[in-house]
Enzyme design. Structure first.
Site, PDB file in Angstrom:
ATOM      1  N   ARG A 105       0.824  -1.206   0.000  1.00  0.00           N
ATOM      2  CA  ARG A 105       0.000   0.000   0.000  1.00  0.00           C
ATOM      3  C   ARG A 105       0.856   1.254   0.000  1.00  0.00           C
ATOM      4  NH1 ARG A 105      -3.606   1.583   5.201  1.00  0.00           N
ATOM      5  NH2 ARG A 105      -1.847   2.926   5.672  1.00  0.00           N
TER       6      ARG A 105
ATOM      7  N   CYS B  44       0.117   5.517   0.790  1.00  0.00           N
ATOM      8  CA  CYS B  44      -0.869   6.467   1.301  1.00  0.00           C
ATOM      9  C   CYS B  44      -0.247   7.847   1.256  1.00  0.00           C
ATOM     10  CB  CYS B  44      -1.280   6.098   2.719  1.00  0.00           C
ATOM     11  SG  CYS B  44      -2.532   7.198   3.414  1.00  0.00           S
TER      12      CYS B  44
END
Length: 124
Positions: free
Chosen positions: A102, A104
């Site tokens: 991920r 972010c």
């Protein structure tokens, strides 16, 4: 290349597909936290908004013959990085210990004034 489209999430708001499948990999476009039943942002704080974006991703993956459990990578765009820990709590409800890779980041602005947008890559 195959275009993925479902009526179970809000329609794309520009010249792009909800998702594209190529060689059994599904690329899901960024999903705003729009409730498909109302056409409005989900009610509640950033946690509920996060969940709605992920529910929209899940509906697209279901249409493509995949699932949220097959997500390889997500990218989260936040209007305010102060929301990071609350986003993580909501996100963990869907991914838990098998969380995908991920990224972010905080961005200057998101479409429709959204607080969050999430995109995903999954396998079929």
């Amino acid at each position: 290349m195959k275009r993925i489209n479902t009526n179970n999430v809000p329609a794309a708001i520009g010249p792009y597909s909800q998702a594209i499948e190529h060689d059994n990999i599904i690329y899901v476009s960024g999903q705003l936290p729009v409730n498909p039943e109302t056409g409005e942002f989900a009610e509640g704080g950033i946690g509920e908004l996060t969940k709605q974006s992920i529910r929209n991703i899940s509906a697209i993956l279901d249409e493509a013959g995949s699932s949220i459990g097959k997500v390889l990578k997500t990218t989260i765009y936040l209007q305010d990085m102060k929301d990071f820990s609350e986003v993580n709590e909501a996100y963990a409800e869907f991914f838990g210990e098998t969380a995908p890779a991920r990224a972010c980041m905080q961005v200057a602005a998101l479409p429709k004034g959204a607080r969050i947008e999430i995109e995903a890559v999954a396998y079929q």
